[in-house]
Design an enzyme around this catalytic site. Structure first.
Site, mmCIF file in Angstrom:
data_model
loop_
_atom_site.group_PDB
_atom_site.id
_atom_site.type_symbol
_atom_site.label_atom_id
_atom_site.label_comp_id
_atom_site.label_asym_id
_atom_site.label_seq_id
_atom_site.Cartn_x
_atom_site.Cartn_y
_atom_site.Cartn_z
ATOM 1 N N GLU A 1 0.844 -1.196 0.000
ATOM 2 C CA GLU A 1 0.000 0.000 0.000
ATOM 3 C C GLU A 1 0.877 1.241 0.000
ATOM 4 O O GLU A 1 1.830 1.325 0.775
ATOM 5 C CB GLU A 1 -0.892 0.089 1.250
ATOM 6 C CG GLU A 1 -2.037 -0.867 1.351
ATOM 7 C CD GLU A 1 -2.850 -0.616 2.629
ATOM 8 O OE1 GLU A 1 -2.765 0.500 3.195
ATOM 9 O OE2 GLU A 1 -3.568 -1.529 3.070
ATOM 10 N N GLU B 1 -13.732 5.320 -0.361
ATOM 11 C CA GLU B 1 -14.608 4.397 0.360
ATOM 12 C C GLU B 1 -15.312 5.144 1.493
ATOM 13 O O GLU B 1 -14.698 5.468 2.505
ATOM 14 C CB GLU B 1 -13.800 3.220 0.901
ATOM 15 C CG GLU B 1 -13.126 2.396 -0.191
ATOM 16 C CD GLU B 1 -12.149 1.378 0.363
ATOM 17 O OE1 GLU B 1 -12.596 0.410 1.008
ATOM 18 O OE2 GLU B 1 -10.926 1.568 0.169
ATOM 19 N N LYS C 1 -15.354 3.941 5.512
ATOM 20 C CA LYS C 1 -14.147 3.659 6.293
ATOM 21 C C LYS C 1 -14.132 4.519 7.548
ATOM 22 O O LYS C 1 -14.391 5.722 7.495
ATOM 23 C CB LYS C 1 -12.888 3.925 5.465
ATOM 24 C CG LYS C 1 -12.654 2.914 4.359
ATOM 25 C CD LYS C 1 -11.213 2.952 3.867
ATOM 26 C CE LYS C 1 -10.278 2.315 4.885
ATOM 27 N NZ LYS C 1 -8.898 2.227 4.392
ATOM 28 N N GLU D 1 -9.013 8.834 5.438
ATOM 29 C CA GLU D 1 -9.245 7.414 5.211
ATOM 30 C C GLU D 1 -10.287 7.162 4.129
ATOM 31 O O GLU D 1 -10.269 6.134 3.458
ATOM 32 C CB GLU D 1 -9.675 6.721 6.507
ATOM 33 C CG GLU D 1 -8.570 6.542 7.524
ATOM 34 C CD GLU D 1 -7.492 5.580 7.036
ATOM 35 O OE1 GLU D 1 -7.843 4.539 6.451
ATOM 36 O OE2 GLU D 1 -6.304 5.877 7.222
#
Length: 387
Positions: free
Chosen positions: A269, A323, A326, A332
């Protein structure tokens, strides 16, 4: 009969038009992987994501589970998958019979048509401070690997886990990289596992965090791969012009300190958020575009790090989509290259498309619009023929 001839005509015409229009769209082959997270309630279906991934010319995806809908959607594609076993599975995975059952149920049915090359057992386990979870990590990895051996799949699928960069106690200078003292008893046998079975050591590395925590001392140009004087490692005289490469070499140094030079480090990541809370300094679409855009250029050049120049960096960018569910700070939920509706969060030279949605870089906008228009029109025509 007439209806069948009509369908045949439209399918033939669609094929020829797509073949012609492909010449208008220049998409270079990119050597990066991408994390496909799904902690959201507004994402497109996996079958539509297949089209987006193919149009981006991405051939490697990392999942955080083994979602059967995704694995089925990518059947007979050229995409390689890393699938994940979440931390909640680790206790069960220490049981060899349960590990084999999981593989038979969640992996084996898809292997004949979908390329699954790796299983990550747990994610950032050493960052949890959960002693039992930490103690279960290696036994779980061993059980999963043993199950793959029993099923004759160990040459096809490797086993590893992904770590937070926080497992290092020291990362500067890179040549002095070392693991945290409290983790050595767990990391040493883990490295023996990687060495024995030739599986990669995965690290989640985010220069964004270093800049956010100390913007007055960390150069923005240094973390964004922009021109800068760099930083010289006094032990090796190697010059580092970006933080990510320094972080990678620090992990290599930490592994070498424990006696291993035969383990490859890969970045599972890395990325940069396009939005954050007020205290998340540096989170912006401009910085995210610069970080990921410059990173992709380095990957295209097949660059290695200063300490390992002959080993091209192997990276999975985080992430495909924003997203919205999250937890945690705003950043995030804003690491995606794309919004869930299929439009790019910022332009880094990639272009892709979803059915009935147009995604284009500014340089190739008209070409991609043309292609998307063709696809949309013929999807509509096909639906009419089905009536």
């Amino acid at each position: 009969m007439a209806n069948n001839r009509g369908r045949s005509f439209f399918l033939t015409l669609l094929f020829h038009l797509l073949t012609i229009s492909a010449s208008f769209v220049q998409i270079s082959s990119l050597g990066f992987g991408i994390n496909y997270g799904q902690i959201a309630n507004n994402l497109p279906s996996p079958s539509r994501v297949v089209l987006l991934i193919k149009s981006m010319n991405v051939t490697r995806i990392k999942l955080y589970d083994a979602d059967p809908n995704v694995l089925l959607a990518f059947s007979n594609s050229n995409v390689q998958f890393v699938v994940g076993l979440g931390n909640e599975y680790l206790a069960n995975m220490t049981d060899p019979s349960k590990a084999q059952s999981w593989i038979q149920q969640h992996l084996q049915p898809y292997l004949s048509q979908t390329k699954i090359t790796c299983i990550t057992v747990g994610n950032e386990v050493f960052n949890t401070n959960d002693t039992q979870l930490i103690m279960n990590l290696l036994p779980a990895m061993q059980s999963v690997h043993g199950a793959l051996v029993n099923l004759g799949l160990d040459q096809q699928v490797t086993v590893t886990t992904a770590h937070s960069f926080n497992i290092l106690s020291n990362s500067y200078p890179p040549s002095s990289g070392s693991f945290r003292q409290d983790l050595l008893q767990y990391i040493q046998p883990l490295l023996a596992f990687h060495s024995q079975f030739n599986s990669p050591f995965l690290i989640n590395a985010y220069p964004f965090f270093a800049y956010k925590d100390n913007p007055s001392e960390v150069s923005l140009s240094y973390v964004l791969f922009e021109p800068n004087p760099g930083s010289i490692d006094p032990n090796t005289n190697l010059n580092y012009d970006n933080m990510l490469y320094a972080q990678i070499d620090a992990v290599y140094a930490a592994i070498k300190m424990l006696g291993h030079t035969d383990i490859e480090v890969r970045i599972s990541e890395t990325g940069w958020p396009s939005k954050g809370d007020t205290n998340e300094i540096g989170a912006s679409p401009e910085n995210a575009a610069t970080y990921n855009g410059n990173l992709l250029k380095r990957i295209e050049q097949k660059q290695g790090t200063p300490a390992n120049p002959s080993v091209p960096i192997d990276i999975y960018v985080f992430a495909l989509f924003n997203e919205n569910l999250k937890p945690g700070p705003a950043s995030e939920r804003n690491y995606g290259l794309y919004y869930p509706d299929g439009t790019p969060v910022y332009n880094i030279g990639l272009q892709g498309f979803l059915p009935e949605m147009v995604i284009a870089s500014s340089s190739n906008g008209s070409a991609v619009n043309f292609l998307a228009c063709i696809i949309t029109c013929f999807i509509s025509a096909w639906e009419l023929l089905r009536l």
